[in-house]
Design a protein around this motif. Sequence first.
Motif, PDB file in Angstrom:
ATOM      1  N   LYS A 111       0.821  -1.226   0.000  1.00 31.25           N
ATOM      2  CA  LYS A 111       0.000   0.000   0.000  1.00 31.25           C
ATOM      3  C   LYS A 111       0.850   1.269   0.000  1.00 31.25           C
ATOM      4  N   THR A 112       2.017   1.230   0.648  1.00 36.35           N
ATOM      5  CA  THR A 112       2.884   2.421   0.582  1.00 36.35           C
ATOM      6  C   THR A 112       3.314   2.637  -0.870  1.00 36.35           C
ATOM      7  N   TYR A 113       3.660   1.539  -1.526  1.00 38.87           N
ATOM      8  CA  TYR A 113       4.137   1.654  -2.917  1.00 38.87           C
ATOM      9  C   TYR A 113       3.015   2.189  -3.825  1.00 38.87           C
ATOM     10  N   GLU A 114       1.833   1.603  -3.679  1.00 34.40           N
ATOM     11  CA  GLU A 114       0.678   2.089  -4.481  1.00 34.40           C
ATOM     12  C   GLU A 114       0.433   3.571  -4.207  1.00 34.40           C
ATOM     13  N   HIS A 115       0.582   3.953  -2.928  1.00 35.88           N
ATOM     14  CA  HIS A 115       0.334   5.351  -2.588  1.00 35.88           C
ATOM     15  C   HIS A 115       1.376   6.272  -3.230  1.00 35.88           C
ATOM     16  N   GLU A 116       2.623   5.848  -3.218  1.00 31.95           N
ATOM     17  CA  GLU A 116       3.671   6.670  -3.838  1.00 31.95           C
ATOM     18  C   GLU A 116       3.417   6.821  -5.347  1.00 31.95           C
ATOM     19  N   LEU A 117       2.911   5.768  -5.989  1.00 34.44           N
ATOM     20  CA  LEU A 117       2.592   5.872  -7.424  1.00 34.44           C
ATOM     21  C   LEU A 117       1.523   6.943  -7.649  1.00 34.44           C
ATOM     22  N   LYS A 118       0.547   6.975  -6.736  1.00 35.26           N
ATOM     23  CA  LYS A 118      -0.523   7.991  -6.857  1.00 35.26           C
ATOM     24  C   LYS A 118       0.052   9.394  -6.699  1.00 35.26           C
ATOM     25  N   ILE A 119       0.960   9.547  -5.729  1.00 33.54           N
ATOM     26  CA  ILE A 119       1.569  10.875  -5.494  1.00 33.54           C
ATOM     27  C   ILE A 119       2.392  11.287  -6.723  1.00 33.54           C
ATOM     28  N   THR A 120       3.110  10.340  -7.301  1.00 38.83           N
ATOM     29  CA  THR A 120       3.903  10.651  -8.500  1.00 38.83           C
ATOM     30  C   THR A 120       2.988  11.161  -9.612  1.00 38.83           C
ATOM     31  N   LYS A 121       1.849  10.484  -9.782  1.00 30.05           N
ATOM     32  CA  LYS A 121       0.899  10.879 -10.833  1.00 30.05           C
ATOM     33  C   LYS A 121       0.431  12.320 -10.576  1.00 30.05           C
ATOM     34  N   SER A 122       0.135  12.600  -9.330  1.00 26.28           N
ATOM     35  CA  SER A 122      -0.353  13.928  -8.974  1.00 26.28           C
ATOM     36  C   SER A 122       0.727  15.005  -9.202  1.00 26.28           C
ATOM     37  N   ILE A 123       1.978  14.688  -8.836  1.00 30.15           N
ATOM     38  CA  ILE A 123       3.085  15.638  -9.076  1.00 30.15           C
ATOM     39  C   ILE A 123       3.262  15.846 -10.586  1.00 30.15           C
ATOM     40  N   ASN A 124       3.198  14.764 -11.339  1.00 27.40           N
ATOM     41  CA  ASN A 124       3.361  14.889 -12.796  1.00 27.40           C
ATOM     42  C   ASN A 124       2.277  15.775 -13.414  1.00 27.40           C
ATOM     43  N   GLU A 125       1.050  15.643 -12.902  1.00 30.73           N
ATOM     44  CA  GLU A 125      -0.043  16.484 -13.413  1.00 30.73           C
ATOM     45  C   GLU A 125       0.220  17.963 -13.110  1.00 30.73           C
ATOM     46  N   LEU A 126       0.766  18.203 -11.894  1.00 31.40           N
ATOM     47  CA  LEU A 126       1.105  19.587 -11.515  1.00 31.40           C
ATOM     48  C   LEU A 126       2.200  20.153 -12.420  1.00 31.40           C
ATOM     49  N   VAL A 127       3.206  19.332 -12.694  1.00 31.66           N
ATOM     50  CA  VAL A 127       4.319  19.757 -13.561  1.00 31.66           C
ATOM     51  C   VAL A 127       3.771  20.104 -14.951  1.00 31.66           C
ATOM     52  N   GLU A 128       2.878  19.251 -15.442  1.00 27.53           N
ATOM     53  CA  GLU A 128       2.295  19.459 -16.759  1.00 27.53           C
ATOM     54  C   GLU A 128       1.492  20.763 -16.795  1.00 27.53           C
ATOM     55  N   LEU A 129       0.727  21.005 -15.732  1.00 27.93           N
ATOM     56  CA  LEU A 129      -0.053  22.241 -15.650  1.00 27.93           C
ATOM     57  C   LEU A 129       0.878  23.458 -15.651  1.00 27.93           C
ATOM     58  N   ALA A 130       1.940  23.398 -14.825  1.00 23.41           N
ATOM     59  CA  ALA A 130       2.883  24.529 -14.735  1.00 23.41           C
ATOM     60  C   ALA A 130       3.473  24.831 -16.118  1.00 23.41           C
ATOM     61  N   LEU A 131       3.806  23.783 -16.839  1.00 24.02           N
ATOM     62  CA  LEU A 131       4.374  23.983 -18.190  1.00 24.02           C
ATOM     63  C   LEU A 131       3.339  24.582 -19.133  1.00 24.02           C
ATOM     64  N   ASN A 132       2.122  24.017 -19.078  1.00 25.49           N
ATOM     65  CA  ASN A 132       1.055  24.487 -19.979  1.00 25.49           C
ATOM     66  C   ASN A 132       0.749  25.970 -19.803  1.00 25.49           C
ATOM     67  N   VAL A 133       0.813  26.446 -18.533  1.00 22.05           N
ATOM     68  CA  VAL A 133       0.490  27.866 -18.309  1.00 22.05           C
ATOM     69  C   VAL A 133       1.760  28.729 -18.278  1.00 22.05           C
TER      70      VAL A 133
END
Length: 164
Positions: free
Chosen positions: A89-111
């Motif tokens: 579950k820690t590993y699954e949770h870290e994957l979710k956090i990575t996805k969320s960080i990646n989405e933030l990075v993508e948003l920052a680039l887009n704007v």
Amino acid sequence: MLSNEVIKKLNEQVAKETYASNLYFNMSSWCYTHRYDGAGLFLFEHAKEESTHATKLISYLNETDSLLTIESIEKPESNFKSLLDVFEKTYEHELKITKSINELVELALNVKDYSTFNFLQWYVAEQHEEETLFRGIKDKISLAGNSDTSLYLIDEYIKGLTGK
Ligand code: OFO
């Protein structure tokens, strides 16, 4: 000046990092109460680390004159089937956090928010490190099997990762 959308997502990330901290404190407690003192210590230390991930985001919001609006934090689970279940579950949770960080990075680039993009690189590197760390622990627990001796040795190994 950050865009409202970026501020909203940074605030959501504060809540996610805080949730991760709470989840790992619960997991740490489960480990301690099931005699896995090494894993308990490791997760306790990691829970504190997650809390610093949240405060680092809060500092960034403060530095950019952006309002912090902490949402309610979801209740994390506190009961687990086994030590393997905890670390899966820690590993699954870290994957979710990575996805969320990646989405933030993508948003920052887009704007074209290069300051936030640059700030987030620390989180990108951190997630790479944490995914590797948690996947390694989960895989070692799987390999070790279920005997009392192997679980004891695995717990000692996890304790060793804290350097304490
Ligand atoms: Fe382990 O996640 Fe924070 O960033």
